[in-house]
Write a protein that holds these residues in place. Structure first.
Motif, PDB file in Angstrom:
ATOM      1  N   TYR A 274       0.855  -1.193   0.000  1.00 20.96           N
ATOM      2  CA  TYR A 274       0.000   0.000   0.000  1.00 20.96           C
ATOM      3  C   TYR A 274       0.886   1.235   0.000  1.00 20.96           C
ATOM      4  CZ  TYR A 274      -2.701  -3.904   1.705  1.00 20.96           C
ATOM      5  OH  TYR A 274      -3.258  -5.148   1.830  1.00 20.96           O
ATOM      6  N   LEU A 275       0.711   2.072  -1.018  1.00 20.26           N
ATOM      7  CA  LEU A 275       1.634   3.195  -1.222  1.00 20.26           C
ATOM      8  C   LEU A 275       0.854   4.464  -1.558  1.00 20.26           C
ATOM      9  CD1 LEU A 275       4.745   3.720  -1.492  1.00 20.26           C
ATOM     10  CD2 LEU A 275       4.436   3.407  -3.966  1.00 20.26           C
ATOM     11  N   HIS A 276       1.084   5.496  -0.743  1.00 19.34           N
ATOM     12  CA  HIS A 276       0.450   6.799  -1.009  1.00 19.34           C
ATOM     13  C   HIS A 276       1.437   7.745  -1.692  1.00 19.34           C
ATOM     14  CE1 HIS A 276      -3.128   6.379   1.600  1.00 19.34           C
ATOM     15  NE2 HIS A 276      -2.367   6.031   2.609  1.00 19.34           N
ATOM     16  N   LEU A 277       0.879   8.672  -2.439  1.00 17.35           N
ATOM     17  CA  LEU A 277       1.592   9.882  -2.853  1.00 17.35           C
ATOM     18  C   LEU A 277       1.336  10.897  -1.741  1.00 17.35           C
ATOM     19  CD1 LEU A 277       3.075  11.374  -5.205  1.00 17.35           C
ATOM     20  CD2 LEU A 277       0.817  12.047  -6.039  1.00 17.35           C
ATOM     21  N   HIS A 278       2.406  11.524  -1.223  1.00 23.01           N
ATOM     22  CA  HIS A 278       2.316  12.279   0.033  1.00 23.01           C
ATOM     23  C   HIS A 278       2.503  13.783  -0.185  1.00 23.01           C
ATOM     24  CE1 HIS A 278       4.074  12.619   4.412  1.00 23.01           C
ATOM     25  NE2 HIS A 278       2.780  12.878   4.385  1.00 23.01           N
ATOM     26  N   ASP A 279       1.607  14.564   0.328  1.00 27.28           N
ATOM     27  CA  ASP A 279       1.742  16.026   0.420  1.00 27.28           C
ATOM     28  C   ASP A 279       2.314  16.674  -0.851  1.00 27.28           C
ATOM     29  OD1 ASP A 279       0.784  15.793   2.972  1.00 27.28           O
ATOM     30  OD2 ASP A 279       2.666  16.286   3.985  1.00 27.28           O
ATOM     31  N   PRO A 280       1.599  16.580  -1.970  1.00 25.49           N
ATOM     32  CA  PRO A 280       2.167  17.095  -3.234  1.00 25.49           C
ATOM     33  C   PRO A 280       1.928  18.602  -3.416  1.00 25.49           C
ATOM     34  CG  PRO A 280       0.052  16.088  -3.658  1.00 25.49           C
ATOM     35  CD  PRO A 280       0.265  15.985  -2.167  1.00 25.49           C
ATOM     36  N   TYR A 281       2.175  19.370  -2.349  1.00 27.89           N
ATOM     37  CA  TYR A 281       1.797  20.791  -2.368  1.00 27.89           C
ATOM     38  C   TYR A 281       2.671  21.666  -3.264  1.00 27.89           C
ATOM     39  CZ  TYR A 281      -0.787  19.456   1.828  1.00 27.89           C
ATOM     40  OH  TYR A 281      -1.624  18.841   2.701  1.00 27.89           O
TER      41      TYR A 281
ATOM     42  N   ASP B 155       0.389  -2.953  -4.549  1.00 26.53           N
ATOM     43  CA  ASP B 155      -0.963  -3.444  -4.880  1.00 26.53           C
ATOM     44  C   ASP B 155      -1.922  -2.307  -5.217  1.00 26.53           C
ATOM     45  OD1 ASP B 155      -0.020  -5.923  -4.330  1.00 26.53           O
ATOM     46  OD2 ASP B 155      -1.306  -6.317  -2.601  1.00 26.53           O
ATOM     47  N   VAL B 156      -1.924  -1.293  -4.338  1.00 29.72           N
ATOM     48  CA  VAL B 156      -2.864  -0.187  -4.525  1.00 29.72           C
ATOM     49  C   VAL B 156      -2.161   1.124  -4.214  1.00 29.72           C
ATOM     50  CG1 VAL B 156      -4.938  -1.554  -4.008  1.00 29.72           C
ATOM     51  CG2 VAL B 156      -3.788  -0.343  -2.173  1.00 29.72           C
ATOM     52  N   ILE B 157      -2.709   2.221  -4.763  1.00 26.05           N
ATOM     53  CA  ILE B 157      -2.070   3.525  -4.568  1.00 26.05           C
ATOM     54  C   ILE B 157      -3.068   4.518  -3.966  1.00 26.05           C
ATOM     55  CG2 ILE B 157      -0.343   3.188  -6.372  1.00 26.05           C
ATOM     56  CD1 ILE B 157      -2.101   4.932  -8.228  1.00 26.05           C
ATOM     57  N   GLY B 158      -2.527   5.451  -3.194  1.00 24.26           N
ATOM     58  CA  GLY B 158      -3.375   6.433  -2.538  1.00 24.26           C
ATOM     59  C   GLY B 158      -2.823   7.837  -2.662  1.00 24.26           C
ATOM     60  N   ILE B 159      -3.673   8.792  -2.319  1.00 24.92           N
ATOM     61  CA  ILE B 159      -3.252  10.183  -2.188  1.00 24.92           C
ATOM     62  C   ILE B 159      -3.445  10.554  -0.721  1.00 24.92           C
ATOM     63  CG2 ILE B 159      -5.534  10.914  -3.108  1.00 24.92           C
ATOM     64  CD1 ILE B 159      -2.305  12.984  -3.346  1.00 24.92           C
ATOM     65  N   ALA B 160      -2.373  11.067  -0.100  1.00 21.08           N
ATOM     66  CA  ALA B 160      -2.401  11.361   1.336  1.00 21.08           C
ATOM     67  C   ALA B 160      -1.909  12.778   1.577  1.00 21.08           C
ATOM     68  CB  ALA B 160      -1.509  10.366   2.091  1.00 21.08           C
ATOM     69  N   ALA B 161      -2.781  13.618   2.116  1.00 19.24           N
ATOM     70  CA  ALA B 161      -2.400  15.004   2.393  1.00 19.24           C
ATOM     71  C   ALA B 161      -3.514  15.638   3.214  1.00 19.24           C
ATOM     72  CB  ALA B 161      -2.171  15.768   1.091  1.00 19.24           C
ATOM     73  N   GLY B 162      -3.388  16.960   3.417  1.00 19.74           N
ATOM     74  CA  GLY B 162      -4.370  17.636   4.242  1.00 19.74           C
ATOM     75  C   GLY B 162      -5.280  18.577   3.474  1.00 19.74           C
TER      76      GLY B 162
ATOM     77  N   LEU C  72      -6.228   9.546   2.013  1.00 20.14           N
ATOM     78  CA  LEU C  72      -5.959   9.876   3.419  1.00 20.14           C
ATOM     79  C   LEU C  72      -6.024  11.384   3.551  1.00 20.14           C
ATOM     80  CD1 LEU C  72      -3.218   8.570   5.854  1.00 20.14           C
ATOM     81  CD2 LEU C  72      -3.596  11.020   5.562  1.00 20.14           C
ATOM     82  N   LEU C  73      -6.897  11.865   4.449  1.00 19.83           N
ATOM     83  CA  LEU C  73      -6.929  13.282   4.813  1.00 19.83           C
ATOM     84  C   LEU C  73      -6.654  13.370   6.302  1.00 19.83           C
ATOM     85  CD1 LEU C  73     -10.091  14.517   2.860  1.00 19.83           C
ATOM     86  CD2 LEU C  73      -7.730  15.216   2.420  1.00 19.83           C
ATOM     87  N   HIS C  74      -6.064  14.485   6.748  1.00 13.98           N
ATOM     88  CA  HIS C  74      -5.760  14.606   8.181  1.00 13.98           C
ATOM     89  C   HIS C  74      -6.292  15.906   8.777  1.00 13.98           C
ATOM     90  CE1 HIS C  74      -2.416  17.531   7.669  1.00 13.98           C
ATOM     91  NE2 HIS C  74      -2.148  16.866   6.562  1.00 13.98           N
ATOM     92  N   ASN C  75      -6.675  15.831  10.031  1.00 12.74           N
ATOM     93  CA  ASN C  75      -7.114  17.007  10.808  1.00 12.74           C
ATOM     94  C   ASN C  75      -8.380  17.666  10.279  1.00 12.74           C
ATOM     95  OD1 ASN C  75      -4.996  17.627  12.972  1.00 12.74           O
ATOM     96  ND2 ASN C  75      -3.716  17.295  11.163  1.00 12.74           N
ATOM     97  N   ARG C  76      -9.084  16.993   9.364  1.00 16.76           N
ATOM     98  CA  ARG C  76     -10.229  17.636   8.739  1.00 16.76           C
ATOM     99  C   ARG C  76     -11.521  16.824   8.868  1.00 16.76           C
ATOM    100  NH1 ARG C  76      -5.599  19.490   7.051  1.00 16.76           N
ATOM    101  NH2 ARG C  76      -5.401  21.566   6.143  1.00 16.76           N
ATOM    102  N   LEU C  77     -11.481  15.814   9.750  1.00 15.15           N
ATOM    103  CA  LEU C  77     -12.737  15.167  10.151  1.00 15.15           C
ATOM    104  C   LEU C  77     -12.579  14.838  11.635  1.00 15.15           C
ATOM    105  CD1 LEU C  77     -15.445  14.295   8.726  1.00 15.15           C
ATOM    106  CD2 LEU C  77     -14.652  11.980   9.152  1.00 15.15           C
ATOM    107  N   THR C  78     -12.725  15.893  12.428  1.00 14.19           N
ATOM    108  CA  THR C  78     -12.521  15.782  13.877  1.00 14.19           C
ATOM    109  C   THR C  78     -13.668  16.498  14.579  1.00 14.19           C
ATOM    110  OG1 THR C  78     -11.356  17.877  14.183  1.00 14.19           O
ATOM    111  CG2 THR C  78     -10.012  15.987  13.490  1.00 14.19           C
ATOM    112  N   LEU C  79     -13.615  16.488  15.893  1.00 11.36           N
ATOM    113  CA  LEU C  79     -14.629  17.201  16.672  1.00 11.36           C
ATOM    114  C   LEU C  79     -14.673  18.683  16.313  1.00 11.36           C
ATOM    115  CD1 LEU C  79     -14.289  15.904  20.354  1.00 11.36           C
ATOM    116  CD2 LEU C  79     -16.158  15.477  18.729  1.00 11.36           C
TER     117      LEU C  79
END
Ligand SMILES: NC(=O)c1ccc[n+]([C@@H]2O[C@H](COP(=O)([O-])OP(=O)(O)OC[C@H]3O[C@@H](n4cnc5c(N)ncnc54)[C@H](OP(=O)(O)O)[C@@H]3O)[C@@H](O)[C@H]2O)c1
Length: 314
Positions: free
Chosen positions: A117-124, A151-158, A176-183
């Motif tokens: 499992y492999l993401h592309l990370h923070d392509p800002y 096997d599969v690829i992802g996009i991971a960033a904020g 993958l998203l972070h800090n954007r589905l929280t209380l």
């Protein structure tokens, strides 16, 4: 947990961004980090790392830990590792060649032939037109999957508007998203919904906002790696009062907010020690009275520090 792309995906994915940070090879601090990594690998949960985490030490320490497991256990644990390709930290380049080099670096550090499992990370820093063009990062990620190197690829960033462009290509299996589905911030809702509609597997990272919702409203805590406004600290203090009336830690509510979301296949929580792993399990299992959710909602929307619309979209 069912995921079309990741068999046996666990509700918790264990995040390793600080693993091994500032540790010197052969030091007692490294031994401690390796002990944490062994606990993560033996947990049965998926483990999230990245080429750039702790300057490469996160992957190196995981590699040492994998080497200390027996052959069968090692293979099983290796199949639960998710890593990410990163830009060249000196030049900022994240093109197709860099995607392949980054993946090779990760495999060397982890001591593995492949990662499933492999993401592309923070392509800002890369304009999307470059990323999606010939020789760009997206083409390279797709090739790695087509060649069977992952096997599969992802996009991971904020930042949601940046990530939305990558999701819209239809090329990726994972989001993958972070800090954007929280209380305190739910700005990931629209994009996660779109990703689910596309059949993608969705990870929600940083359910504690990277700090605030685990450590609380005390001075000095941050949200999404940024300082917290007085208003957000005050909102958090009110939330603490609500949960305290029910004898529940705010961290349990923050974690279960993500775990119970229909948009989320797995919640990526930062684990810095074996003790934190036990705590995360306890927080995930805490019996939270139904009334808590309604009372938190009655506090109204939190004044989040996340304003993706103000950030550049290349
Ligand atoms: N772009 C990306 O792909 C991306 C971005 C962000 C995160 N992630 C992934 O998601 C993972 C989680 O993100 P995160 O670590 O930034 O955020 P997080 O999981 O929301 O929060 C981690 C923070 O919570 C604290 N904490 C955890 N359990 C606690 C407990 N029981 N009591 C008190 N404090 C507790 C930790 O403190 P201690 O340090 O004291 O344990 C740490 O400060 C990362 O490790 C990474 O794998 C990916």
């Amino acid at each position: 947990m069912t995921s079309a792309h990741i068999p046996g995906l666990t509700a918790l994915t264990l995040g390793t961004s600080p693993l091994g940070r500032d540790t010197v090879p052969g030091s007692a601090a490294e031994d401690e980090a390796v002990a944490t990594a062994i606990a993560l690998l033996r947990s049965g949960d998926f483990v999230d790392t990245a080429n750039m985490y702790a300057g490469g030490r996160s992957e190196e320490v995981l590699g040492i830990a994998l080497g200390e497991l027996g052959a069968e256990e090692r293979e099983e644990a290796a199949n639960r590792i998710i890593t990410k390709v990163d830009r060249d930290l000196e030049t900022g380049v994240l093109d197709g060649d860099r995607v392949r080099r980054s993946y090779e670096e990760s495999l060397t550090r982890l001591g593995l032939d492949r990662v499933r499992y492999l993401h592309l990370h923070d392509p800002y820093l890369t304009p999307f037109a470059e990323a999606s063009g010939a020789g760009g990062s997206i083409e390279a990620m797709v090739s790695l999957r087509e060649e069977g190197l992952t096997d599969v690829i992802g996009i991971a960033a904020g930042r949601v508007p940046v990530v939305a462009q990558y999701v819209a290509t239809g090329a990726f299996d994972l989001l993958l998203l972070h800090n954007r589905l929280t209380l305190v911030d739910q700005s990931a809702t629209g994009l996660m919904t779109e990703a689910k509609d596309r059949g993608m597997t969705v990870f929600n990272a940083a359910p504690f906002g990277g700090d605030l919702l685990a450590k609380g409203s005390v001075a000095g805590t941050s949200y999404a790696y940024r300082p917290v406004s007085d208003e957000l600290r005050a909102w958090t203090a009110r939330a603490e009062e609500v949960v305290a009336r029910h004898g529940v830690p705010l961290a349990a509510v923050a974690l279960q907010f993500s775990l119970r979301s229909e948009l989320v296949d797995s919640t990526v929580v930062g684990i810095s020690s074996p003790a934190r792993l036990d705590e995360a399990r306890a927080l995930a299992a805490w019996a939270i009275p139904d009334a808590v959710w309604g009372e938190i909602e009655e506090l109204g929307a939190a004044p989040t520090p996340v304003h993706d619309e103000r950030e550049p979209v290349l």
